[in-house]
Design a protein around this motif. Structure first.
Motif, PDB file in Angstrom:
ATOM      1  N   VAL A  98       0.863  -1.183   0.000  1.00 58.33           N
ATOM      2  CA  VAL A  98       0.000   0.000   0.000  1.00 58.33           C
ATOM      3  C   VAL A  98       0.901   1.235   0.000  1.00 58.33           C
ATOM      4  N   ARG A  99       0.945   1.941  -1.130  1.00 62.20           N
ATOM      5  CA  ARG A  99       1.806   3.110  -1.278  1.00 62.20           C
ATOM      6  C   ARG A  99       0.963   4.374  -1.343  1.00 62.20           C
ATOM      7  N   GLN A 100       1.634   5.512  -1.527  1.00 63.44           N
ATOM      8  CA  GLN A 100       0.902   6.778  -1.477  1.00 63.44           C
ATOM      9  C   GLN A 100      -0.140   6.875  -2.572  1.00 63.44           C
ATOM     10  N   ALA A 158       3.628   3.715   6.049  1.00 60.10           N
ATOM     11  CA  ALA A 158       3.080   4.243   7.298  1.00 60.10           C
ATOM     12  C   ALA A 158       3.949   3.817   8.460  1.00 60.10           C
ATOM     13  N   THR A 159       3.797   4.520   9.568  1.00 60.74           N
ATOM     14  CA  THR A 159       4.424   4.089  10.810  1.00 60.74           C
ATOM     15  C   THR A 159       3.568   3.001  11.423  1.00 60.74           C
ATOM     16  N   GLN A 167       0.142   6.059  11.977  1.00 59.71           N
ATOM     17  CA  GLN A 167       0.237   7.337  11.286  1.00 59.71           C
ATOM     18  C   GLN A 167       0.860   7.103   9.920  1.00 59.71           C
ATOM     19  N   SER A 168       0.420   7.863   8.926  1.00 63.76           N
ATOM     20  CA  SER A 168       1.045   7.843   7.605  1.00 63.76           C
ATOM     21  C   SER A 168       1.051   9.252   7.049  1.00 63.76           C
ATOM     22  N   ALA A 169       2.241   9.864   7.030  1.00 58.30           N
ATOM     23  CA  ALA A 169       2.361  11.186   6.427  1.00 58.30           C
ATOM     24  C   ALA A 169       2.114  11.103   4.927  1.00 58.30           C
ATOM     25  N   ALA A 170       2.516   9.986   4.308  1.00 55.47           N
ATOM     26  CA  ALA A 170       2.360   9.841   2.861  1.00 55.47           C
ATOM     27  C   ALA A 170       0.899   9.751   2.448  1.00 55.47           C
ATOM     28  N   LEU A 171       0.114   9.004   3.215  1.00 53.31           N
ATOM     29  CA  LEU A 171      -1.290   8.792   2.869  1.00 53.31           C
ATOM     30  C   LEU A 171      -2.227   9.782   3.563  1.00 53.31           C
ATOM     31  N   GLY A 172      -1.696  10.538   4.516  1.00 49.09           N
ATOM     32  CA  GLY A 172      -2.546  11.457   5.258  1.00 49.09           C
ATOM     33  C   GLY A 172      -3.422  10.755   6.280  1.00 49.09           C
ATOM     34  N   TRP A 173      -2.949   9.642   6.816  1.00 50.19           N
ATOM     35  CA  TRP A 173      -3.720   8.859   7.776  1.00 50.19           C
ATOM     36  C   TRP A 173      -3.180   9.068   9.182  1.00 50.19           C
ATOM     37  N   LEU A 187      -7.424 -16.382   9.421  1.00 49.31           N
ATOM     38  CA  LEU A 187      -6.148 -16.155   8.757  1.00 49.31           C
ATOM     39  C   LEU A 187      -5.354 -15.101   9.517  1.00 49.31           C
ATOM     40  N   PRO A 188      -4.090 -15.364   9.809  1.00 47.16           N
ATOM     41  CA  PRO A 188      -3.288 -14.324  10.466  1.00 47.16           C
ATOM     42  C   PRO A 188      -2.997 -13.169   9.514  1.00 47.16           C
ATOM     43  N   LEU A 189      -2.951 -11.959  10.068  1.00 44.83           N
ATOM     44  CA  LEU A 189      -2.610 -10.759   9.310  1.00 44.83           C
ATOM     45  C   LEU A 189      -1.341 -10.160   9.898  1.00 44.83           C
ATOM     46  N   PHE A 190      -0.349  -9.924   9.049  1.00 39.04           N
ATOM     47  CA  PHE A 190       0.895  -9.276   9.448  1.00 39.04           C
ATOM     48  C   PHE A 190       0.948  -7.911   8.788  1.00 39.04           C
ATOM     49  N   VAL A 191       1.281  -6.884   9.562  1.00 39.07           N
ATOM     50  CA  VAL A 191       1.349  -5.522   9.036  1.00 39.07           C
ATOM     51  C   VAL A 191       2.716  -4.948   9.368  1.00 39.07           C
ATOM     52  N   GLY A 192       3.369  -4.338   8.364  1.00 33.38           N
ATOM     53  CA  GLY A 192       4.681  -3.749   8.601  1.00 33.38           C
ATOM     54  C   GLY A 192       4.913  -2.523   7.755  1.00 33.38           C
ATOM     55  N   ASN A 193       5.838  -1.688   8.188  1.00 35.75           N
ATOM     56  CA  ASN A 193       6.257  -0.536   7.397  1.00 35.75           C
ATOM     57  C   ASN A 193       6.931  -1.029   6.123  1.00 35.75           C
ATOM     58  N   ASP A 194       6.621  -0.373   4.996  1.00 36.51           N
ATOM     59  CA  ASP A 194       7.118  -0.865   3.715  1.00 36.51           C
ATOM     60  C   ASP A 194       8.643  -0.854   3.625  1.00 36.51           C
TER      61      ASP A 194
END
Length: 404
Positions: A98-100, A158-159, A167-173, A187-194
């Motif tokens: 997920v990018r800007q 995002a952070t 927070q995501s300065a790039a996405l404004g979130w 299903l497990p979900l893993f989330v990380g900074n790109d």
């Protein structure tokens, strides 16, 4: 590998024996991840396995639809061997990037190499709409691969703290819950900074493979990256480490969208180039910067603006090298093209910023091997690390036994 069953005397195998069996399988699978297409003989040699043990383990993995084998190309008089690769009916993970401005969905088998299946541009950056579109793409991938899907992983610009976007300065979130990306809560979900995930992938099987301490830096919208030590990103106490772009290396008069003043982010990407040219801030700094590099070969003002951004990049990178003492630095995203487009400015700023004792022998600064796919590779790495465990293989084996 067969599921442990009761012995002739009615006793189940001990936990130690069962775990040892899985450990051998996991070691073989890790070799396939490290080198897709490795021969069985090469795998056995690296793991110190006898021919008999290698044959037995690979046979079990074939039985469980984890690995497939095909004859290796003949090479001299040695015994014929086979090439190991993921089984066509084996487990897969789904990776999202997920990018800007856009997003991508990929599917990765046990070799960890993502294959992009869908991509799109954000019609809106409103979190609900972005997540809804991507969730539909994930759902379609899950429907296509069925029970083979073992996890979903998302790389986000995002952070990420404690596995959640804060927070995501790039996405404004600000804080955003990505749980809706997974169509099945089991299903497990893993989330990380790109950038962190891209650095992890470079250290695993990219340009920094084998390095004890590697620094990965990427420029997309601002600067991201991670310090990787012994193959693991140093993510801090809560997972939010590596926000290098928000170090105060920039102009303190400039307020960053993150809320801080003087962020390095604002000095190195398309926003900086536009500001130096007296142009409005671009909606997509990444595309703007790429276009500026094309113009820099013949447009003197643009070349000057690019040089100023490259100088700011080199100066900040010197600070990180002084602080972290990496053995190698890998550059992803726009970072490598920026350096190449204004090499004199970058090199001068980097050298001037290094402590004197470092200048005769600075760490090599090289282009990332995985290019623009680093975050997808990293998301796949993270998901597979969570799936390829003794518990994960046991669950896969039990489900296959239940279907047979």
């Amino acid at each position: 590998m067969a599921v442990p069953v009761a012995s002739a005397a009615g006793r189940k195998p001990s936990v130690r024996a069962r775990d040892a069996r899985w450990r051998g399988a996991l070691a073989v699978l890790e070799e396939v991840r490290r080198e897709p297409g490795v021969t069985r003989a090469g795998m056995a040699q690296r793991l110190g396995l006898t021919t008999g043990s290698a044959t037995e383990i690979t046979a079990r993995l074939r039985e469980l639809a984890l690995l497939a084998e095909t004859p290796a190309a003949a090479s001299g008089r040695g015994r014929p061997t086979t090439v190991l690769h993921p089984h066509p009916d084996g487990p897969v993970v789904i990776a999202a990037d997920v990018r800007q401005e856009d997003w991508r969905i990929a599917v990765a088998a046990l070799d960890g190499r993502p294959r992009v299946t869908e991509a799109g541009t954000h019609a809106s950056r409103e979190p609900g709409r972005v997540i809804g579109v991507i969730a539909e793409a994930v759902r379609r991938a899950c429907e296509q691969h069925g029970d083979r899907v073992r996890a979903v992983s998302a790389a986000v610009a995002a952070t990420v703290r404690h596995g959640r976007v804060v927070q995501s300065a790039a996405l404004g979130w600000d804080a955003v819950d990505l749980a809706a990306l997974v169509p099945d809560p089991r299903l497990p979900l893993f989330v990380g900074n790109d950038a962190t995930l891209a650095g992890a992938a470079e250290a695993r099987y990219g340009a920094a493979a084998g390095a004890g301490t590697a620094l990965h830096i990427t420029i997309e919208v601002g600067v991201g990256g991670t310090l990787v030590v012994d193959g693991r990103p140093v993510a801090g106490a809560t997972g939010a480490g590596g926000e290098f772009g928000h170090l105060p290396f920039g102009d303190p008069a400039l307020r960053c969208p993150c809320g801080a003043a003087g962020c390095w982010d604002l000095t190195v990407d398309g926003r900086a180039i536009a500001r130096h040219l007296g142009e409005p801030q671009p909606r997509d700094p990444r595309s703007y910067a790429q276009a500026a590099l094309g113009r820099a070969t013949w447009d003197a003002p643009v070349r000057s603006a690019v040089g100023r951004a490259a100088s700011a990049f080199g100066r900040g990178l010197a600070g990180l090298i002084n602080a972290f003492d990496p053995g190698i630095v890998t550059l992803g995203g726009f970072a490598e093209p920026l350096r190449a487009a204004a090499a004199p400015e970058f090199d001068t700023a980097l050298t001037d910023g290094l402590m004197r004792f470092r200048r005769p022998d600075p760490p090599p600064v090289v282009a990332a091997a995985l290019g623009g796919d680093g975050a997808l590779h990293g998301a796949a790495v993270t998901a597979l690390d969570g799936v390829l465990t003794e518990e994960g293989l046991s669950a896969w084996a039990a489900e296959r036994a239940g279907r047979s």
